[in-house]
Write an enzyme that holds these catalytic residues in place. Sequence first.
Site, PDB file in Angstrom:
ATOM      1  N   GLU A 131       0.500  -0.685   0.171  1.00 25.91           N
ATOM      2  CA  GLU A 131      -0.037  -0.037  -0.009  1.00 25.91           C
ATOM      3  C   GLU A 131       1.015   1.483   0.282  1.00 25.91           C
ATOM      4  O   GLU A 131       1.649   1.387   0.395  1.00 25.91           O
ATOM      5  CB  GLU A 131      -1.181  -0.374   1.216  1.00 25.91           C
ATOM      6  CG  GLU A 131      -2.114  -1.213   1.617  1.00 25.91           C
ATOM      7  CD  GLU A 131      -2.763  -0.664   3.169  1.00 25.91           C
ATOM      8  OE1 GLU A 131      -2.440   0.310   3.515  1.00 25.91           O
ATOM      9  OE2 GLU A 131      -3.056  -2.012   3.103  1.00 25.91           O
ATOM     10  N   ASP A 143      -4.851   9.018  10.633  1.00 24.48           N
ATOM     11  CA  ASP A 143      -4.451   8.057  10.971  1.00 24.48           C
ATOM     12  C   ASP A 143      -4.269   8.876  12.889  1.00 24.48           C
ATOM     13  O   ASP A 143      -3.861   9.834  12.540  1.00 24.48           O
ATOM     14  CB  ASP A 143      -3.336   8.782  10.114  1.00 24.48           C
ATOM     15  CG  ASP A 143      -3.788   7.712   8.769  1.00 24.48           C
ATOM     16  OD1 ASP A 143      -3.698   7.121   8.785  1.00 24.48           O
ATOM     17  OD2 ASP A 143      -3.320   8.163   7.920  1.00 24.48           O
TER      18      ASP A 143
END
Lengths: 438, 273
Positions: free
Chosen positions: B49, B60
């Site tokens: 990824e 995040d």
Amino acid sequence: MTTTADPVSPRIGQGSAALPDSGGHFGRFGGRFMPEALIAPLDELELAWREAMTDETFIAELDRMLRDYAGVPSLLYDAGRLSTAAGGTRMLLKREDLNHTGAHKVRNVLGQALLTKRMGKTRVIAETGAGQHGVATATACAYLDLDCVVYMGEVDIERQALNVARMRMLGARVVPVNTGSRTLKDAINEALRDWVSNVDDTHYLLGTAAGAHPFPAMVRDFTRAIGDEARAQVLDLTGRLPDAVCACVGGGSNAIGIFTAFVADADVALYGFEAGGEGVATGRHAATITGGDVGVLHGARSYLLQDADGQTVESHSISAGLDYPGVGPEHAWLAESGRATYRPVTDAEAMTAMALLCRTEGIICAIESAHAVAGALDVARELGPDATVLINLSGRGDKDMHTAAEWFDLVDASGEVTYAATAETGAPGADGGAGSTR
Amino acid sequence: MTPVATALASARNDGRAALVGYLPAAYPSVDGSIAAIQAMVEGGCDAIEVGLPYSDPVMDGPTIQRAAERALAGGARTSDTLRVVEAVAATGVPVLVMTYWNPVERYGVERFAADLTAAGGAGLITPDLVPEEAGEWVAAADAHALDKVFLVAPSSTPERIASTAASCRGFVYATSVMGVTGTRDVTSTLAPELVARVRALTDLPVGVGLGVRDGQQAAEVAGFADAVIVGSAFVAQLLDAGADHAAGIEAVRTLTVDLAAGVRSAAGVRAAT
């Protein structure tokens, strides 16, 4: 001359708007661009809000809190000397600045805080830029005995030390955010991260009519009484509807609050005034609709300030409450559909209008609200002396005295107040410079 | 089958879970990120990824935020992410892009799909795009035969898991905790249950992300998932190495080897299930 609101009902949640659709869309705007983990909590929130809005007990309790605690309904004030300065156009001020905590925000905050209790949650998180929404949230949490955590960018904490102290005085924990631009948008990011991690006991009390569905519609519901009250008050006072309704627009809660009652009145023009900062052409502004593009930020599709790659660009405004690179999706829809008109007002124009309102009416309004006053003066000029213009005076300016003192050079080195020349005429913005220019 | 599905099926045929490694593009530089990802490929990642650095990454935690922030401060552009994809795809390992939605919309959804395809990319993982809002992306992905990886979470209802899985191609991304990216000391107790709920509703492989930091944890997750997705732990190697990027790359390689051994050590567990 003032008029009290009686027999205006401060009732919350009356009426219903056709939009958003079931997915939270206003035309192509709005929706839910959120991590999957937050979809279920958003669904839970929407359900709780819709049920509460049909629960007489909830409505009655919120009405009571707003009336007895927050001072709602707010006055409608017929601003005679401002009207004279505006060339004869009748200028009516919806005095949200007189509410407890000093702004319209208390309406949304009390609504969501009471909803938090109803959902059985014990902890509230919020973002704040200038600290006003943080203070309002801390106030509601103290009043309703809820734990309160406020996320605030480090840059804003430095700029707004007094509001940090106010929040702490009220029992809230203020968490500095040191990521990204360390301002409001990053505080929202951090609040969302907290929410996804603690959603079982925590409500995210978003401060404006933006974000993912149901926030824009829910915040509109909690603030729309501003317009419901004002509409009845104007009719009571003048016997007819106003020709124009003016409000400042950052995220857009005070504007959607006063607009909603008038959206169906086709003859009433709606004007939203965005923060033009140093001028839209300079790139240093927060005029999202005027100077931004369509994109996705903080959970909804709307206008935002972004670069060629879709990275969010920092906004600039003398008014911390308008200093946000996004705007609520319903405003994007009202702009695109042509129902409302959005214009930028520069820092200088807003400060000149702030001074004019002080000198003509003895009202120190928030710099945010001064954008609405400045814009309304232009609208008044366009509509002429027979017109009536309603302005949402969304907040008071005590919090802004440091900024105003600097702008107008009111405090010299010896600490003496010096009376710098301020706007002498009813044409603020003509030279953009009441007092010193900066 | 798409390249990612093929890679996951191949691991399954070996009686083990696949290892999927994440790093953001352009941190500490475009070439630096390519070199680090190549080390992940050499160390045993089955798929990659590549994160597209974004200014407002709400999913995040601090580790990935810092790397993305520095990538952007260094001038990272969307085209740089595509360049990294192209370089990594050249190794033969399938490469997905993990991206928040606005950069794709700004680039142009169809244009992004076309350029990603041209770069050899396999598809997108979209952490803030749910299928209800993904009409344009689904159309573009279908036109270019790209993978569409949406997320499911412990909070997802069975109805949502079913509809989300039905929208996925490649695999279903199960977020193992209610929280943001970042390593955790203990693997999630929510993850096995979530994976079981997903399996009951789809035949697609299920990848589990959020929190894995070492081979032992990878082995645990590999015991119930088809793919173990590791991100923050890799990013932390590069951040910790600071200016000594060569050391960071070696740390990434070492971690990959540990994780790759982890997903293999769980083979017995998997065979038993």
